[in-house]
Scaffold this motif. Sequence first.
Motif, PDB file in Angstrom:
ATOM      1  N   ALA A   1       9.758  22.680  22.935  1.00 42.31           N
ATOM      2  CA  ALA A   1       9.206  22.139  21.686  1.00 42.31           C
ATOM      3  C   ALA A   1       7.715  21.843  21.805  1.00 42.31           C
ATOM      4  CB  ALA A   1       9.957  20.873  21.279  1.00 42.31           C
ATOM      5  N   GLY A   2       7.241  21.597  23.030  1.00 39.60           N
ATOM      6  CA  GLY A   2       5.810  21.414  23.215  1.00 39.60           C
ATOM      7  C   GLY A   2       5.307  20.044  22.811  1.00 39.60           C
ATOM      8  N   ALA A   3       4.017  19.992  22.516  1.00 43.49           N
ATOM      9  CA  ALA A   3       3.349  18.718  22.258  1.00 43.49           C
ATOM     10  C   ALA A   3       3.531  18.221  20.834  1.00 43.49           C
ATOM     11  CB  ALA A   3       1.852  18.851  22.571  1.00 43.49           C
ATOM     12  N   ASP A   4       3.842  19.096  19.894  1.00 45.86           N
ATOM     13  CA  ASP A   4       3.971  18.682  18.499  1.00 45.86           C
ATOM     14  C   ASP A   4       5.416  18.509  18.056  1.00 45.86           C
ATOM     15  OD1 ASP A   4       1.245  18.571  17.983  1.00 45.86           O
ATOM     16  OD2 ASP A   4       1.140  20.724  17.569  1.00 45.86           O
ATOM     17  N   GLY A   5       6.352  19.040  18.815  1.00 50.73           N
ATOM     18  CA  GLY A   5       7.763  18.894  18.458  1.00 50.73           C
ATOM     19  C   GLY A   5       8.301  17.570  18.974  1.00 50.73           C
ATOM     20  N   HIS A   6       8.812  16.746  18.070  1.00 50.30           N
ATOM     21  CA  HIS A   6       9.365  15.439  18.429  1.00 50.30           C
ATOM     22  C   HIS A   6      10.890  15.561  18.431  1.00 50.30           C
ATOM     23  CE1 HIS A   6       9.115  10.896  18.419  1.00 50.30           C
ATOM     24  NE2 HIS A   6      10.407  11.111  18.214  1.00 50.30           N
ATOM     25  N   VAL A   7      11.513  15.371  19.606  1.00 47.49           N
ATOM     26  CA  VAL A   7      12.951  15.539  19.748  1.00 47.49           C
ATOM     27  C   VAL A   7      13.632  14.183  19.604  1.00 47.49           C
ATOM     28  CG1 VAL A   7      14.815  16.373  21.214  1.00 47.49           C
ATOM     29  CG2 VAL A   7      12.566  17.469  21.299  1.00 47.49           C
ATOM     30  N   VAL A   8      14.595  14.107  18.706  1.00 52.56           N
ATOM     31  CA  VAL A   8      15.413  12.907  18.555  1.00 52.56           C
ATOM     32  C   VAL A   8      16.734  13.168  19.271  1.00 52.56           C
ATOM     33  CG1 VAL A   8      16.545  11.342  16.940  1.00 52.56           C
ATOM     34  CG2 VAL A   8      14.324  12.340  16.362  1.00 52.56           C
ATOM     35  N   ASP A   9      16.946  12.454  20.361  1.00 54.30           N
ATOM     36  CA  ASP A   9      18.129  12.652  21.190  1.00 54.30           C
ATOM     37  C   ASP A   9      19.165  11.581  20.850  1.00 54.30           C
ATOM     38  OD1 ASP A   9      19.984  13.129  23.142  1.00 54.30           O
ATOM     39  OD2 ASP A   9      18.755  12.420  24.803  1.00 54.30           O
ATOM     40  N   PRO A  10      20.337  11.963  20.341  1.00 54.29           N
ATOM     41  CA  PRO A  10      21.360  10.959  20.015  1.00 54.29           C
ATOM     42  C   PRO A  10      22.134  10.463  21.228  1.00 54.29           C
ATOM     43  CG  PRO A  10      22.187  13.142  19.520  1.00 54.29           C
ATOM     44  CD  PRO A  10      20.772  13.329  19.984  1.00 54.29           C
ATOM     45  N   LEU A  11      21.727  10.895  22.434  1.00 48.81           N
ATOM     46  CA  LEU A  11      22.457  10.525  23.636  1.00 48.81           C
ATOM     47  C   LEU A  11      21.657   9.632  24.577  1.00 48.81           C
ATOM     48  CD1 LEU A  11      23.926  14.051  24.485  1.00 48.81           C
ATOM     49  CD2 LEU A  11      25.036  12.229  23.204  1.00 48.81           C
ATOM     50  N   LEU A  12      20.434  10.043  24.956  1.00 49.53           N
ATOM     51  CA  LEU A  12      19.770   9.412  26.090  1.00 49.53           C
ATOM     52  C   LEU A  12      18.326   8.973  25.878  1.00 49.53           C
ATOM     53  CD1 LEU A  12      20.932  11.797  28.981  1.00 49.53           C
ATOM     54  CD2 LEU A  12      21.755   9.487  28.543  1.00 49.53           C
ATOM     55  N   CYS A  13      17.511   9.799  25.266  1.00 48.03           N
ATOM     56  CA  CYS A  13      16.064   9.704  25.440  1.00 48.03           C
ATOM     57  C   CYS A  13      15.302   9.025  24.315  1.00 48.03           C
ATOM     58  CB  CYS A  13      15.476  11.110  25.658  1.00 48.03           C
ATOM     59  SG  CYS A  13      16.077  11.913  27.154  1.00 48.03           S
ATOM     60  N   ASP A  14      15.937   8.708  23.211  1.00 47.62           N
ATOM     61  CA  ASP A  14      15.216   8.088  22.107  1.00 47.62           C
ATOM     62  C   ASP A  14      15.107   6.584  22.338  1.00 47.62           C
ATOM     63  OD1 ASP A  14      14.347   8.608  19.069  1.00 47.62           O
ATOM     64  OD2 ASP A  14      15.359   6.669  19.223  1.00 47.62           O
ATOM     65  N   PRO A  15      13.926   5.988  22.145  1.00 45.22           N
ATOM     66  CA  PRO A  15      13.750   4.573  22.493  1.00 45.22           C
ATOM     67  C   PRO A  15      14.630   3.614  21.697  1.00 45.22           C
ATOM     68  CG  PRO A  15      11.849   5.401  21.270  1.00 45.22           C
ATOM     69  CD  PRO A  15      12.680   6.585  21.639  1.00 45.22           C
ATOM     70  N   LEU A  16      14.914   3.915  20.431  1.00 47.69           N
ATOM     71  CA  LEU A  16      15.779   3.048  19.635  1.00 47.69           C
ATOM     72  C   LEU A  16      17.243   3.438  19.776  1.00 47.69           C
ATOM     73  CD1 LEU A  16      16.272   0.817  17.567  1.00 47.69           C
ATOM     74  CD2 LEU A  16      15.853   2.499  15.756  1.00 47.69           C
ATOM     75  N   VAL A  17      17.544   4.701  19.619  1.00 43.17           N
ATOM     76  CA  VAL A  17      18.938   5.152  19.604  1.00 43.17           C
ATOM     77  C   VAL A  17      19.616   4.877  20.940  1.00 43.17           C
ATOM     78  CG1 VAL A  17      20.444   7.146  19.248  1.00 43.17           C
ATOM     79  CG2 VAL A  17      18.381   6.885  17.864  1.00 43.17           C
ATOM     80  N   ALA A  18      18.889   5.022  22.053  1.00 46.57           N
ATOM     81  CA  ALA A  18      19.479   4.787  23.371  1.00 46.57           C
ATOM     82  C   ALA A  18      19.893   3.336  23.568  1.00 46.57           C
ATOM     83  CB  ALA A  18      18.493   5.190  24.467  1.00 46.57           C
ATOM     84  N   ARG A  19      19.354   2.431  22.779  1.00 47.05           N
ATOM     85  CA  ARG A  19      19.701   1.017  22.893  1.00 47.05           C
ATOM     86  C   ARG A  19      20.907   0.634  22.039  1.00 47.05           C
ATOM     87  NH1 ARG A  19      14.312   1.251  24.358  1.00 47.05           N
ATOM     88  NH2 ARG A  19      13.581  -0.428  25.735  1.00 47.05           N
ATOM     89  N   LEU A  20      21.468   1.602  21.332  1.00 51.24           N
ATOM     90  CA  LEU A  20      22.637   1.352  20.509  1.00 51.24           C
ATOM     91  C   LEU A  20      23.903   1.728  21.285  1.00 51.24           C
ATOM     92  CD1 LEU A  20      21.307   2.857  17.148  1.00 51.24           C
ATOM     93  CD2 LEU A  20      21.257   0.471  17.898  1.00 51.24           C
ATOM     94  N   PRO A  21      25.032   1.103  20.978  1.00 51.54           N
ATOM     95  CA  PRO A  21      26.275   1.425  21.682  1.00 51.54           C
ATOM     96  C   PRO A  21      26.883   2.733  21.204  1.00 51.54           C
ATOM     97  CG  PRO A  21      26.683  -0.246  20.029  1.00 51.54           C
ATOM     98  CD  PRO A  21      25.196  -0.011  20.026  1.00 51.54           C
ATOM     99  N   ALA A  22      27.985   3.103  21.819  1.00 53.44           N
ATOM    100  CA  ALA A  22      28.683   4.335  21.474  1.00 53.44           C
ATOM    101  C   ALA A  22      29.058   4.343  19.997  1.00 53.44           C
ATOM    102  CB  ALA A  22      29.935   4.483  22.323  1.00 53.44           C
ATOM    103  N   ARG A  23      28.832   5.470  19.376  1.00 58.47           N
ATOM    104  CA  ARG A  23      29.204   5.633  17.975  1.00 58.47           C
ATOM    105  C   ARG A  23      30.714   5.483  17.787  1.00 58.47           C
ATOM    106  NH1 ARG A  23      28.202  11.433  14.986  1.00 58.47           N
ATOM    107  NH2 ARG A  23      29.354  11.060  13.071  1.00 58.47           N
ATOM    108  N   ASP A  24      31.474   6.027  18.714  1.00 59.42           N
ATOM    109  CA  ASP A  24      32.932   5.930  18.669  1.00 59.42           C
ATOM    110  C   ASP A  24      33.419   5.589  20.072  1.00 59.42           C
ATOM    111  OD1 ASP A  24      35.629   6.145  18.439  1.00 59.42           O
ATOM    112  OD2 ASP A  24      35.659   8.204  17.693  1.00 59.42           O
ATOM    113  N   PRO A  25      33.670   4.296  20.365  1.00 61.27           N
ATOM    114  CA  PRO A  25      34.069   3.889  21.721  1.00 61.27           C
ATOM    115  C   PRO A  25      35.370   4.522  22.195  1.00 61.27           C
ATOM    116  CG  PRO A  25      33.397   1.986  20.413  1.00 61.27           C
ATOM    117  CD  PRO A  25      33.511   3.141  19.464  1.00 61.27           C
ATOM    118  N   SER A  26      36.142   5.111  21.294  1.00 62.02           N
ATOM    119  CA  SER A  26      37.390   5.740  21.696  1.00 62.02           C
ATOM    120  C   SER A  26      37.221   7.228  21.989  1.00 62.02           C
ATOM    121  CB  SER A  26      38.452   5.562  20.602  1.00 62.02           C
ATOM    122  OG  SER A  26      38.078   6.272  19.424  1.00 62.02           O
ATOM    123  N   ASN A  27      36.029   7.749  21.743  1.00 61.47           N
ATOM    124  CA  ASN A  27      35.791   9.186  21.934  1.00 61.47           C
ATOM    125  C   ASN A  27      34.412   9.369  22.535  1.00 61.47           C
ATOM    126  OD1 ASN A  27      35.878  11.980  21.814  1.00 61.47           O
ATOM    127  ND2 ASN A  27      35.369  12.072  19.637  1.00 61.47           N
TER     128      ASN A  27
END
Length: 657
Positions: free
Chosen positions: A420-446
């Motif tokens: 993606a380079g320097a201009d592509g901003h990747v939103v990672d729903p698993l690990l790397c996003d500063p806000l999303v990574a601080r949230l718990p599992a979307r579905d704790p049973s799955n």
Amino acid sequence: MSSTALSGTPLKARAAVAAIASTVLALVAVRLAWLGDDAYITLRTVESWAQGLGLRWNPSDRVQTYTHPLWMLTLACGRWLSGEVYFTTLGISLVLSLGAAWWLMIGARTAAAAAATGAVLVSSRAFCDYTTSGLEVPLTAALLLAFVGNALADRAPVRRYTAAVLLANLLTLNRMDLALLCLPSVLAAMRGVPLRDVLLRGALLSTPFFAWLAFAGVYYGSPFPVTAHAKAFGVGIPASEVMAQGLRYVLHTATADPATFLVSALGPLTLLARPRTRWLAVGALCYLAYVVKVGGGFMQGRFFLPPFVVTLACLVHRFGALSARGAAWTAGAALAALLAGGWPAWATRPSEDAPMELAEVEAQHGIVDERRMYYRELGLLSPTRQVPKFAELEQLAFPEGREARWWLLNGAVGVVGFRAGADGHVVDPLLCDPLVARLPARDPSNWRIGHVLRRLPEGYWESLRDDANRIHHPGLRRYYDALRSLTRAPVFSSDRLAHLQDMALGRRDADLRAFLAEDYYDPPRIAVDVGDLATPLPSGAYWFDEPGVCVVYEGGLEVRLTGASAARKLQLQVLGLCRFRVRFLLGDEVVGDAFATPAPTPPAPPLQQVAGLRNEVVVTPAGVATFDGLWIDAVEIPGSDKAVGPAGLGSVRLTDG
């Protein structure tokens, strides 16, 4: 043949056997050489640094996405010298791994012991697989051998303690959880050392690690990588389930990689009786217990390697007491354990390596042979190798050229982020996003270990697009104000330092907890007036270029009409890798339900197909005479967590036919 005959002149004989075994191991390592997707998470930071953007993953955010600072700095130095990352990373990894193997074998007391050591190494699938990969394993192995060598050497207590503290700090700087493996031996090394030396030398030689913590705490706003928040802090999964997954990881290693399991898990038990190796064994067992507690990992065998290296380095000295027959039996047992786990990949052609099927991954509870998953594209000898290039994805997506920022969602972010380079901003729903990574599992049973999927909060996409705080929930909006300041404001600005203090003291935690309790697991439906969606936007336009696009989050949209309508058809402009469900309302009652169908459109480029606006049509159900509102929901389809953007609605037009 006697052991004397085998050993000959000790150094020459050992060197000859070690050279032969090292050659074999080198051939195996080159045959298996690869880089993993996770390696490119670090390499994107390295490339951003090389291009003057700082130690950042997404260039607009200061976020520590790597877990191995010392390894990252090693790769950064290699990148600076060579000008590229793929072959440089492989080269550094091979030198360290093969150097560690040579050190082990040449340190054996006899040629027979060196041969037995080589057989154990080549029988360990995990060791052979992770001689490369782009992860920190080779540097960890080299440092652990130095750490064990210091613990077993006949040295004065002060000298042994000094080296132990320094090496333990370097190991912890390479990966923080290695502190648990090193701690028992460091504490044992204090015996016989004056208290003044314990304190002064301990403080001085711990400087590299604590200096990094201070740097990360100020620069990134947290001394811990964001992946620690994603995997260890508030994941939202019961501890008993995580530990059960850890036991599955142990069982999987025992069946898929018996040689590694036997040395790592059972070997330390044989070392407990001897005072010199006891505390190294305790450290290895503590580390294994920690691996079980945190659920193991998704990479087959990887987290058994630190205790494997420590235990084998201790056992090498015992191998020296073996007769030629005993050494032959040891080597034979190791090779038998290798074959018990199946035919080794290094004995097959590179073209035969193929990714695992999803059903196989699920059957193994999410534990995968990571090398297999990426060898076709990133294997050194793969006939279909495709070395990623920095920013090439942007050139493919925007062949006409683009200077503005653009965004994509992806759950496999290493290679995608690098491309993606320097201009592509990747939103990672698993690990790397500063806000999303601080949230718990979307579905704790799955959930899958190492890949806990989170839900993006309402307003987050708009916040990124507009470079402003558009978060819907008031508590999370306040929390994001502080977090956004940490990752984007000038490092030493007064506001940022105030937010840094607030976050460190937990003053924003209540706001985060309020969002989790109120909206996270019960997402709200966002209301919008139909008048705000009346003007069609340019067909094919990307959502991040059109502020008028309404992002459709998990709770969906409520489109409010100005009065009752008898329209028989809805013309929608939508985007996203999903299907759209429309429910027709009359008052508070749902009176109809339908799915949108695509309207005929010309072929579009791949990015535009999921991140650009397209036309879809909804036919009003026959039983619906009038309606005064609409509920519009995005229905996920497989792979939507690896799409390139959110679901969205550009316009709604009501027609009679």
